[in-house]
Structure formats: structure tokens, C-alpha cells
Design a protein around this motif. Structure first.
Motif, PDB file in Angstrom:
ATOM      1  N   ALA A  93      35.499  43.771  56.067  1.00  0.00           N
ATOM      2  CA  ALA A  93      34.569  42.910  55.333  1.00  0.00           C
ATOM      3  C   ALA A  93      35.370  41.979  54.429  1.00  0.00           C
ATOM      4  CB  ALA A  93      33.609  43.756  54.512  1.00  0.00           C
ATOM      5  N   THR A  94      35.285  40.705  54.730  1.00  0.00           N
ATOM      6  CA  THR A  94      35.935  39.706  53.893  1.00  0.00           C
ATOM      7  C   THR A  94      34.890  39.114  52.953  1.00  0.00           C
ATOM      8  OG1 THR A  94      35.468  37.945  55.466  1.00  0.00           O
ATOM      9  CG2 THR A  94      37.551  39.134  55.754  1.00  0.00           C
ATOM     10  N   SER A  95      35.339  38.332  51.993  1.00  0.00           N
ATOM     11  CA  SER A  95      34.376  37.721  51.067  1.00  0.00           C
ATOM     12  C   SER A  95      33.428  36.778  51.797  1.00  0.00           C
ATOM     13  CB  SER A  95      35.116  36.980  49.953  1.00  0.00           C
ATOM     14  OG  SER A  95      35.977  36.013  50.504  1.00  0.00           O
ATOM     15  N   SER A  96      33.861  36.209  52.909  1.00  0.00           N
ATOM     16  CA  SER A  96      33.007  35.269  53.636  1.00  0.00           C
ATOM     17  C   SER A  96      31.944  35.952  54.504  1.00  0.00           C
ATOM     18  CB  SER A  96      33.859  34.343  54.506  1.00  0.00           C
ATOM     19  OG  SER A  96      34.573  35.098  55.456  1.00  0.00           O
ATOM     20  N   ASN A  97      32.172  37.187  54.951  1.00  0.00           N
ATOM     21  CA  ASN A  97      31.167  37.843  55.816  1.00  0.00           C
ATOM     22  C   ASN A  97      30.503  39.064  55.172  1.00  0.00           C
ATOM     23  OD1 ASN A  97      33.005  39.967  56.071  1.00  0.00           O
ATOM     24  ND2 ASN A  97      33.571  39.460  58.170  1.00  0.00           N
ATOM     25  N   ARG A  98      30.895  39.410  53.970  1.00  0.00           N
ATOM     26  CA  ARG A  98      30.375  40.607  53.296  1.00  0.00           C
ATOM     27  C   ARG A  98      28.854  40.570  53.140  1.00  0.00           C
ATOM     28  NH1 ARG A  98      33.345  44.465  50.215  1.00  0.00           N
ATOM     29  NH2 ARG A  98      35.123  43.127  50.568  1.00  0.00           N
ATOM     30  N   SER A  99      28.294  39.426  52.742  1.00  0.00           N
ATOM     31  CA  SER A  99      26.835  39.353  52.539  1.00  0.00           C
ATOM     32  C   SER A  99      26.086  39.522  53.860  1.00  0.00           C
ATOM     33  CB  SER A  99      26.438  38.049  51.853  1.00  0.00           C
ATOM     34  OG  SER A  99      26.796  36.947  52.650  1.00  0.00           O
ATOM     35  N   GLU A 100      26.643  39.010  54.964  1.00  0.00           N
ATOM     36  CA  GLU A 100      26.013  39.179  56.277  1.00  0.00           C
ATOM     37  C   GLU A 100      26.015  40.651  56.696  1.00  0.00           C
ATOM     38  OE1 GLU A 100      26.369  37.547  60.884  1.00  0.00           O
ATOM     39  OE2 GLU A 100      27.852  36.899  59.405  1.00  0.00           O
ATOM     40  N   ILE A 101      27.122  41.312  56.441  1.00  0.00           N
ATOM     41  CA  ILE A 101      27.216  42.747  56.760  1.00  0.00           C
ATOM     42  C   ILE A 101      26.199  43.528  55.928  1.00  0.00           C
ATOM     43  CG2 ILE A 101      28.694  44.799  56.636  1.00  0.00           C
ATOM     44  CD1 ILE A 101      31.079  42.899  57.234  1.00  0.00           C
ATOM     45  N   LEU A 102      26.092  43.206  54.640  1.00  0.00           N
ATOM     46  CA  LEU A 102      25.145  43.904  53.759  1.00  0.00           C
ATOM     47  C   LEU A 102      23.700  43.705  54.229  1.00  0.00           C
ATOM     48  CD1 LEU A 102      26.774  43.213  50.289  1.00  0.00           C
ATOM     49  CD2 LEU A 102      26.697  45.384  51.532  1.00  0.00           C
ATOM     50  N   GLU A 103      23.364  42.514  54.719  1.00  0.00           N
ATOM     51  CA  GLU A 103      22.020  42.281  55.259  1.00  0.00           C
ATOM     52  C   GLU A 103      21.760  43.161  56.470  1.00  0.00           C
ATOM     53  OE1 GLU A 103      20.906  38.191  55.999  1.00  0.00           O
ATOM     54  OE2 GLU A 103      22.040  37.551  54.229  1.00  0.00           O
ATOM     55  N   LEU A 104      22.738  43.246  57.364  1.00  0.00           N
ATOM     56  CA  LEU A 104      22.588  44.082  58.557  1.00  0.00           C
ATOM     57  C   LEU A 104      22.461  45.561  58.180  1.00  0.00           C
ATOM     58  CD1 LEU A 104      25.155  42.259  60.834  1.00  0.00           C
ATOM     59  CD2 LEU A 104      22.671  42.310  61.140  1.00  0.00           C
ATOM     60  N   VAL A 105      23.250  45.988  57.203  1.00  0.00           N
ATOM     61  CA  VAL A 105      23.177  47.374  56.724  1.00  0.00           C
ATOM     62  C   VAL A 105      21.763  47.672  56.212  1.00  0.00           C
ATOM     63  CG1 VAL A 105      23.981  48.910  54.881  1.00  0.00           C
ATOM     64  CG2 VAL A 105      25.640  47.635  56.247  1.00  0.00           C
ATOM     65  N   ASN A 106      21.185  46.743  55.473  1.00  0.00           N
ATOM     66  CA  ASN A 106      19.816  46.923  54.958  1.00  0.00           C
ATOM     67  C   ASN A 106      18.790  46.984  56.082  1.00  0.00           C
ATOM     68  OD1 ASN A 106      20.459  47.100  52.246  1.00  0.00           O
ATOM     69  ND2 ASN A 106      20.385  44.881  51.953  1.00  0.00           N
ATOM     70  N   ILE A 107      18.950  46.169  57.103  1.00  0.00           N
ATOM     71  CA  ILE A 107      18.018  46.183  58.233  1.00  0.00           C
ATOM     72  C   ILE A 107      17.982  47.563  58.878  1.00  0.00           C
ATOM     73  CG2 ILE A 107      17.660  45.309  60.585  1.00  0.00           C
ATOM     74  CD1 ILE A 107      18.653  42.559  59.502  1.00  0.00           C
ATOM     75  N   PHE A 108      19.141  48.196  58.967  1.00  0.00           N
ATOM     76  CA  PHE A 108      19.232  49.524  59.585  1.00  0.00           C
ATOM     77  C   PHE A 108      18.937  50.660  58.608  1.00  0.00           C
ATOM     78  CE2 PHE A 108      21.389  47.173  62.885  1.00  0.00           C
ATOM     79  CZ  PHE A 108      21.046  47.853  64.039  1.00  0.00           C
ATOM     80  N   ARG A 109      18.550  50.319  57.384  1.00  0.00           N
ATOM     81  CA  ARG A 109      18.305  51.303  56.327  1.00  0.00           C
ATOM     82  C   ARG A 109      19.504  52.230  56.135  1.00  0.00           C
ATOM     83  NH1 ARG A 109      12.666  52.163  58.742  1.00  0.00           N
ATOM     84  NH2 ARG A 109      11.455  50.568  57.703  1.00  0.00           N
ATOM     85  N   ALA A 110      20.679  51.647  56.231  1.00  0.00           N
ATOM     86  CA  ALA A 110      21.917  52.375  55.984  1.00  0.00           C
ATOM     87  C   ALA A 110      22.331  52.112  54.545  1.00  0.00           C
ATOM     88  CB  ALA A 110      22.993  51.908  56.965  1.00  0.00           C
ATOM     89  N   ARG A 111      23.423  52.748  54.101  1.00  0.00           N
ATOM     90  CA  ARG A 111      23.882  52.587  52.717  1.00  0.00           C
ATOM     91  C   ARG A 111      25.375  52.330  52.699  1.00  0.00           C
ATOM     92  NH1 ARG A 111      22.899  56.959  48.631  1.00  0.00           N
ATOM     93  NH2 ARG A 111      24.684  57.820  49.702  1.00  0.00           N
ATOM     94  N   VAL A 112      25.782  51.483  51.788  1.00  0.00           N
ATOM     95  CA  VAL A 112      27.208  51.286  51.541  1.00  0.00           C
ATOM     96  C   VAL A 112      27.623  52.369  50.550  1.00  0.00           C
ATOM     97  CG1 VAL A 112      28.962  49.755  50.573  1.00  0.00           C
ATOM     98  CG2 VAL A 112      27.116  48.812  51.981  1.00  0.00           C
TER      99      VAL A 112
END
Length: 172
Positions: A93-112
Motif C-alpha cells: 500500500a503506497t500513499s497513492s493507492n492506500r485510500s482505494e485499498i481501504l475502500e475495497l476493505v470496507n466493501i468486504f467488511r474486512a478490517r485493517v
């Protein structure tokens, strides 16, 4: 076909080794294995996913009953069940794609569960299909590590088959 077996055993040293030895001697692979305490003190539940046809699974079940400390064996493959797995996944996860990854994590109801400068560690709980789906979606970012538990399952006392309900929903 993959079968899910739920095995109740006395919680004593060597039980798991005898069961895995039985499978090894007969040339059966265990694709998934989870062991933990059951509802009664001194009893453990082993949930395993084993490939094989109905006849082979029937034979393995008979062999399991011959082992000392095995109390009950159920093939719960065709029975309505609640099934879950746990997966920890470390993703680049880089600073440029971190927010996209976090959105996908939320869609799957997963947790960081851990954040590093160049990666995220994600906890996913759900049915085995969910595990496959999130891996496919996050694979493009680069997956560094994955650790998965085996599938655990309990029979649905309600008897409701959620797979059947999903099919009905898809038709509507």
C-alpha cells in the motif's frame, strides 16, 4: 467433490496425529483443518475439508469411528451450515493507492489491523468464497503474505439453506 467433516473427539494428546495418520495411510489429502474446544469440557471439534467421492468419504468415516477417542463423525457437506474462515493478508500500500485499498476493505467488511509505511495488514472473516474474492480484488496491489485458518462450520438449527436463498434472490 470436497466434503466437510465435523468430528468430535476426546481432548487428549495424540488424537489429531492418529486422525492425520489415518488420512495419510489411505492417501487422502486434508485441504483444510481446524481444531478447537467444543461445547463440552474435555471434547474438541475438528472441522476438515477433504476431497473425495461419497463412497471414499463413507469409508474414511467408518475408519475414523474405529479410532480411540473419536466420539462422533458427521459429513455436513449437504447440510445447511454456518461456515467461516479467518484470513490475515499483508498487501502493498503506497500513499497513492492506500485510500482505494481501504475502500475495497470496507466493501468486504474486512478490517485493517496493522498499518506500515508501505503495507496494510487486513483481517477478513467470512465464508471461503469471500476469501477467494478479496484475494482476487487485492491481488493487483501485490499481496506479500497470507495466513488462513481452516474452515469451521456448525449445522444451522433453523435448517435454512442460505445458498438456496441466495439463488432465489438472484432470480428476483
Amino acid at each position: 467433490m470436497k466434503h466437510t467433516l465435523s468430528v468430535l473427539v476426546e481432548d487428549e494428546a495424540g488424537v489429531l496425529s492418529r486422525i492425520s495418520g489415518l488420512f495419510a495411510r489411505r492417501g487422502f489429502n486434508i485441504e483444510s483443518l481446524a481444531v478447537g474446544p467444543a461445547e463440552q469440557v474435555g471434547i474438541s471439534r475438528i472441522t476438515m475439508v477433504v476431497p473425495g467421492d461419497d463412497r471414499a468419504i463413507e469409508q474414511v468415516t467408518k475408519q475414523l469411528y474405529k479410532l480411540i477417542n473419536v466420539l462422533k463423525v458427521q459429513d455436513i457437506t449437504e447440510v445447511p451450515c454456518v461456515e467461516r474462515e479467518l484470513m490475515l493478508m499483508k498487501v502493498n500500500a503506497t500513499s497513492s493507492n492506500r485510500s482505494e485499498i481501504l475502500e475495497l476493505v470496507n466493501i468486504f467488511r474486512a478490517r485493517v489491523v496493522d498499518v506500515a509505511e508501505d503495507s496494510l495488514t487486513i483481517e477478513v472473516v467470512g465464508d471461503p468464497g469471500k476469501m477467494v474474492a478479496i484475494v482476487q480484488v487485492l491481488n493487483r496491489f501485490g499481496i506479500r503474505e497470507i495466513a488462513r485458518t481452516g474452515k469451521i462450520a456448525l449445522i444451522r438449527e433453523s435448517g435454512v439453506n442460505t445458498e438456496y436463498l441466495k439463488l432465489l434472490e438472484a432470480r428476483v
